[in-house]
Design a protein around this motif. Structure first.
Motif, PDB file in Angstrom:
ATOM      1  N   ALA A 331     -13.192 -68.991 -87.166  1.00  0.00           N
ATOM      2  CA  ALA A 331     -12.789 -70.143 -86.399  1.00  0.00           C
ATOM      3  C   ALA A 331     -13.588 -71.173 -86.689  1.00  0.00           C
ATOM      4  O   ALA A 331     -14.669 -71.236 -87.099  1.00  0.00           O
ATOM      5  N   ALA A 386      -9.480 -76.885 -82.333  1.00  0.00           N
ATOM      6  CA  ALA A 386      -9.951 -75.552 -82.735  1.00  0.00           C
ATOM      7  C   ALA A 386      -8.870 -74.999 -83.691  1.00  0.00           C
ATOM      8  O   ALA A 386      -7.647 -75.289 -83.757  1.00  0.00           O
ATOM      9  N   PHE A 388      -8.056 -70.979 -85.274  1.00  0.00           N
ATOM     10  CA  PHE A 388      -8.386 -69.622 -85.325  1.00  0.00           C
ATOM     11  C   PHE A 388      -7.601 -68.776 -86.080  1.00  0.00           C
ATOM     12  O   PHE A 388      -6.349 -68.833 -86.239  1.00  0.00           O
TER      13      PHE A 388
END
Length: 530
Positions: A331, A386, A388
């Motif tokens: 991440a 973000a 991931f």
């Protein structure tokens, strides 16, 4: 009969000593201490009906015959300077000194790092006292330099500083890092300087001090404590500075006065920088503790990371965590804002993502959806980006989803390209976040690269040019370096960042080694599949 007084000029104190370039005469000599100036106006410029008379060093004509010569033949004589000319010369000297002092203090004020301020202090002090070399040591009661003094030299190399450190410890005790060089400074509360006008002939000095002076080629020194005026309620003594003369010499009273004024301003500026440096180090230490202390070892994949903190301590973060059944979660993200609050928010967001990844990591979209809901409910004023990725190293399979973050790169011997990810908004920007995931299959020996947008911003180019620069750097990785993820990230950093910003760092980089030349954090995370 009246006594004329020197004209008052705003910002200038007439009792100051005369400038060094004023011709020496008893009439042009002003006292060196304000307390000695009480009678100066009484001994200068007595006048009579015919003009100035009985002034030491100034002869004034009393009748026309004296102007034409003693015999009245009209032969020329050199006229003596008028009192107004001496006053103007003195004022010009004061104005010149104050102008120089203002320029030097402005240059010091523009420094924003402790090292730059110390170097500027030494250069300005050398200009004011007429020296060529110098040394400054900071040893405050707290903050940077508290445990180990910070020492900077001007015209002195490491070997020279080593020789100076061999001078025996003086009255200042073991805390004094340079022995008798600063050992005879006045006690705390006194800001007077100490001069050694002829070190070789001074029998009161330690023989080792005279030996070091002869070896390094300096014949005199002038040291001052870095201590602010106690009336300002400031920090006390932070350290000391000394300037070294090549030949026996000492500064004049006027040079000492100007250096004292500059020293007071410099001490206040250094105190502010010490507080700022301490705060930055605290934030950097906090964020390093919130990030992984080491990368996990997972069969089938090798990891490498470079993390460099900007001076403001932003909210960029990364993570690499082992997941059930031999999987790996990667991440990268960023929280809006900077400073301690952004670092704290980053820590909360990363901890939450780890929990969601352990429970439902095989579905990156579900992980980011839960993270977005948590952010919107608990911190509605913030947004975050973000990315991931759920990795299965045995099958070299990667499923990833992004929320407003830069797409990763995949590089190998036969390709260097950005991974096609769907366009999505950052977390916390929409009432309901959703974006499809992307699946990537890596060939043996290929490397997947995640990065923060700070890497692109630090190039100084527009974002599209930054992406192009990053792509060229990834495509130019030598074939031999492709086998080592550490070599890959180092090559990319050197190729992407401007000169002077390509130093190396990792998850365990100490705060004092953090880069402060750029304003944003840089994260580069690489995963090479075997």
């Amino acid at each position: 009969m009246t006594t004329p007084h020197l004209p008052k000029v705003a910002g200038i104190n007439p009792p100051l000593p005369a400038p060094s370039h004023t011709p020496s005469s008893s009439a042009a000599t002003s006292p060196t201490d304000p307390e000695d100036s009480a009678g100066s106006s009484e001994t200068t410029g007595h006048t009579g009906p015919g003009g100035p008379t009985d002034q030491p060093g100034i002869t004034g004509p009393t009748d026309p015959a004296s102007q034409a010569g003693g015999d009245g033949s009209g032969s020329s004589a050199v006229p003596a300077p008028a009192p107004n000319a001496l006053v103007q010369d003195r004022l010009a000297g004061w104005i010149s000194d104050l102008t120089t002092l203002q320029e030097l203090t402005e240059r010091l004020t523009r420094t924003d790092t402790l090292d730059a301020a110390l170097h500027e202090l030494l250069r300005a002090g050398a200009t004011l006292v007429g020296a060529r070399r110098g040394l400054v040591t900071l040893h405050p009661t707290r903050g940077p330099g508290h445990e180990h003094p910070v020492t900077v030299g001007l015209g002195l190399g490491r070997a020279d500083l080593g020789h100076i450190e061999t001078i025996p410890i003086g009255p200042a005790g073991p805390a004094d890092p340079h022995g008798l060089l600063f050992g005879d400074l006045p006690p705390l509360g006194s800001r007077a300087g100490t001069a050694h006008p002829d070190i070789a002939a001074d029998e009161t000095l330690d023989p080792r001090h005279r030996e070091v002076a002869a070896r390094l080629g300096y014949g005199a020194g002038y040291a001052v404590p870095l201590e602010s005026d106690p009336r300002t309620g400031s920090t006390g003594r932070l350290g000391a500075a000394v300037w070294l003369y090549d030949e026996p010499a000492e500064p004049t009273d006027r040079q000492r006065h100007l250096l004292g004024l500059y020293r007071d301003h410099a001490t206040e500026h250094l105190a502010r920088l010490l507080e700022l440096t301490e705060a930055r180090e605290t934030v950097a230490t906090l964020r390093e503790e919130l990030l992984p202390s080491r990368l996990p070892r997972i069969p089938g994949v090798r990891l490498a990371v470079r993390h460099r903190t900007g001076p403001r301590g932003g909210g960029d973060w990364y993570d690499a965590l082992p997941l059930p059944e031999g999987a790996l979660g990667l991440a990268v993200g960023a929280v809006t804002g900077s400073g301690p609050s952004a670092v704290a928010a980053m820590g909360r967001l990363r901890a939450s993502l780890r929990a969601y990844a352990v429970m439902e990591g095989e579905d990156p979209v579900a992980v980011l959806s839960d993270l977005e809901l948590l952010l919107r409910l608990t911190e509605p004023a913030r947004s975050a980006t973000a990315l991931f990725a759920y990795c299965e190293p045995a099958e070299r399979r990667v499923v990833l989803a992004g929320a407003g973050h830069c797409p990763p790169l995949i590089i190998g011997e036969h390709r260097a390209e950005f991974v096609e990810t769907s366009l999505s908004a950052p977390l916390g920007m929409l009432a309901c976040w959703e974006a499809p995931s992307v699946e990537v299959e890596a060939a043996p020996g290929e490397t997947l690269i995640f990065y923060s947008d700070g890497l692109l911003h630090r190039t100084g180019d527009a974002m599209d040019r930054g992406f192009a620069r990053l792509h060229r750097a990834a495509a130019s990785v030598p074939r031999a370096a492709l086998r080592d993820p550490d070599a890959v990230v180092d090559h990319i950093l050197r190729a992407v960042l401007p000169d002077g910003e390509d130093g190396e760092g990792d998850a365990g980089t100490r705060p004092e080694d953090m880069d402060t030349t750029g304003s944003e954090d840089v994260i580069l995370l690489a995963a090479r599949f075997d």
